[in-house]
Design an enzyme around this catalytic site. Sequence first.
Site, PDB file in Angstrom:
ATOM      1  N   CYS A 125     165.353  38.490  98.995  1.00 52.15           N
ATOM      2  CA  CYS A 125     164.129  38.982  98.344  1.00 52.15           C
ATOM      3  C   CYS A 125     163.897  40.443  98.705  1.00 52.15           C
ATOM      4  O   CYS A 125     163.587  41.272  97.842  1.00 52.15           O
ATOM      5  CB  CYS A 125     162.913  38.160  98.777  1.00 52.15           C
ATOM      6  SG  CYS A 125     162.992  36.416  98.341  1.00 52.15           S
TER       7      CYS A 125
ATOM      8  N   CYS B  98     162.504  36.258 103.482  1.00 52.59           N
ATOM      9  CA  CYS B  98     163.698  36.074 102.650  1.00 52.59           C
ATOM     10  C   CYS B  98     164.492  37.377 102.536  1.00 52.59           C
ATOM     11  O   CYS B  98     164.031  38.327 101.911  1.00 52.59           O
ATOM     12  CB  CYS B  98     163.245  35.577 101.275  1.00 52.59           C
ATOM     13  SG  CYS B  98     164.498  35.594 100.001  1.00 52.59           S
TER      14      CYS B  98
END
Length: 134
Positions: free
Chosen positions: A62, A59
């Site tokens: 993230c 991600c």
Amino acid sequence: MGGNTSHFEDSDESQSDGFPREHKSRIVAFHSEDQWNTHFAAVKDSNKLMVIDFTAKWCGPCRAMVPIFREYADKFTDVEFVKIDVDELSDVAMEFSVQAMPSFVFVKKGEVVDKVVGAMKDELQKKIEKHRRS
């Protein structure tokens, strides 16, 4: 035994986030459901705020939040910071109804008190400040 929890280390990004490699993070990463359940049971009666970062290695947003989450962990020493990879502990992510990454879940006394979904630095800080005092 030693592989179930760890202080979160991101050696790939630690140079670019402004922290030297030897910086020891206050963030605790859980890699075992049993270890997480034991920890959660031990702190669920605590009035101390716990912020759980549900993340995934793949991600991008993230990864962008890694230095910010680390900065907040260093700044708000009265708050517990936890990192859980949704691919490693998918059942825990489901328990907390995580559907997007990153998701930051705020827990006090074993109950979810708030959430921030997405890489929203300012919103995350506001909610940490709000819930750590309440």
